[in-house]
Design an enzyme around this catalytic site. Sequence first.
Site, PDB file in Angstrom:
ATOM      1  CE1 TYR A 176      -3.602   2.617   0.628  1.00 18.81           C
ATOM      2  CE2 TYR A 176      -2.311   3.306   2.532  1.00 18.81           C
ATOM      3  CZ  TYR A 176      -3.351   3.528   1.647  1.00 18.81           C
ATOM      4  OH  TYR A 176      -4.134   4.659   1.781  1.00 18.81           O
TER       5      TYR A 176
ATOM      6  CG  ASP B  63       5.743   3.860   0.751  1.00 18.99           C
ATOM      7  OD1 ASP B  63       6.050   4.586   1.729  1.00 18.99           O
ATOM      8  OD2 ASP B  63       4.568   3.679   0.375  1.00 18.99           O
TER       9      ASP B  63
ATOM     10  CE  LYS C 266       0.946   4.849   8.415  1.00 18.08           C
ATOM     11  NZ  LYS C 266       1.023   4.241   7.110  1.00 18.08           N
TER      12      LYS C 266
HETATM   13  C1  LIG Z   1       0.424   4.780   5.761  1.00 17.00           C
HETATM   14  C2  LIG Z   1       1.155   4.553   4.501  1.00 17.00           C
HETATM   15  C3  LIG Z   1       1.036   5.409   3.393  1.00 17.00           C
HETATM   16  C4  LIG Z   1       0.035   6.533   3.360  1.00 17.00           C
HETATM   17  O1  LIG Z   1       0.300   7.498   4.318  1.00 17.00           O
HETATM   18  P1  LIG Z   1      -0.877   8.510   4.738  1.00 17.00           P
HETATM   19  O2  LIG Z   1      -0.202   9.424   5.699  1.00 17.00           O
HETATM   20  O3  LIG Z   1      -1.949   7.682   5.329  1.00 17.00           O
HETATM   21  O4  LIG Z   1      -1.300   9.201   3.503  1.00 17.00           O
HETATM   22  C5  LIG Z   1       1.840   5.196   2.301  1.00 17.00           C
HETATM   23  N1  LIG Z   1       2.725   4.183   2.274  1.00 17.00           N
HETATM   24  C6  LIG Z   1       2.868   3.346   3.298  1.00 17.00           C
HETATM   25  C7  LIG Z   1       3.884   2.257   3.234  1.00 17.00           C
HETATM   26  C8  LIG Z   1       2.081   3.497   4.444  1.00 17.00           C
HETATM   27  O5  LIG Z   1       2.216   2.634   5.453  1.00 17.00           O
END
Ligand SMILES: *Cc1c(COP(=O)(O)O)cnc(C)c1O
Length: 431
Positions: free
Chosen positions: A144, A239, A267
Amino acid sequence: MRRENSDKLYTKAKSLFPGGVNSPVRAFKSVKGDPVFIDRGNGSRIWDVDGNEYIDFCCSWGPLILGHNNTVVRDHIVATLDKGTSFGAPTALENELGDLIVSNNRFIEKIRFVNSGTEAVMSAIRLARGFTGKNKILKFEGCYHGHMDALLVSAGSGLVTLGNSSSAGIPEAYVNETLVAPLNNREAVEEAIKDHGHDLACIIIEPIPANNGLLIQDIEYLEFLRKITKENNILLIFDEVISGFRVGFEGAAGLYNIQPDILTYGKIIGGGLPVGAYASSAEIMGQIAPDGPVYQAGTLSGNPVAMSAGIATLKECLKPNFYSDLEKKTKKYIGQIVEGIDVEKGFHIQQIGSIYWLAFSSNRVTKASEIEAEKMSFFKKLYEIVLDNGVYMGPSGYEVGFVSSAHSEEDLTKAAQVLNNAIMQALDNEQ
Ligand SMILES: *Cc1c(COP(=O)(O)O)cnc(C)c1O
């Protein structure tokens, strides 16, 4: 447990917000019952609006690595608030957080702050396309990357496929630029590069996929991705919105000692306030406006209050043994959860650093396709028991749990007992 006030608030919320929530996974669609409305948090604990107390392993989906309402973080936020909330002009706090990150991370030279993980990834993809002059991107099934159009895609049938959009409202032209491959599978990537390498701008992966179970990859596979992308002039994007500052200050890149081309963060970087970032070499970041032709901007980017939460949080993370202590605690906790539960019954825990996932399987799971959807009935059963016994987790069996530095040994032992009992009950009931 009585949750009358939560129920009342949920009824009202449903009249205001789609599904009563401002982010879908909060809506308890994968478990029984309705969302719990939270009143406050402190350390490892949260309290709902009916006064029920929970030991929390959601930790706001990862950001709260120091637990709730950490005094150092709060004091820093409050001191910044005294001076105002936003200026739309540079502040010293941006320098401070930027320097804290860049000078303690061997894999990046320049960084740009944004406001969420989604924004970080969206910008990183644009940068990869701008830098390479190529259009297509490749992602993996089970990773994701936030909700940008081109990444809300899932695989079709076949080893590598053009993405099928997994949301309404996305033009086919967008998803036609996205290839989807299974995780931990070399041939799929080789095939994609053979067919589309000339127009492939980047491969994006969560180096520690943690949004669809915890699908820990073989390090050799990540090394393979690094090698094959380099050989074919394709950028590799890690990511690290979850893994960054979580499995170590340098995230998965540091843990595995792999140099990606672009990294994205979110995060933990904001210490509980909305911050994201993308980072790379000075050369690649030189493409970003105003230095270069790739445009990216933000009214509230580098917001001083958010920066101060990030600074205070990351300074704590940099203290000696922070990550090794956290991992030690997590390992002990995991050991207590699985005590007396036979793997052959179809349950084990996958863990890395302070992230863990309840896997209803006897075998290691490394691909989305290896997660058996029907096994989520176990999680559903377990969740109800766990919640009623004062342990809060993300309300879906595909979500991981997080241990924070605020979780004490007593908290973890208590929570492990609750989980151990609930898992045994869930497994027994089904057999
Ligand atoms: C949480 C997450 C996102 C999205 O971040 P948001 O702050 O919710 O937009 C993208 N990539 C990864 C790996 C994530 O865990």
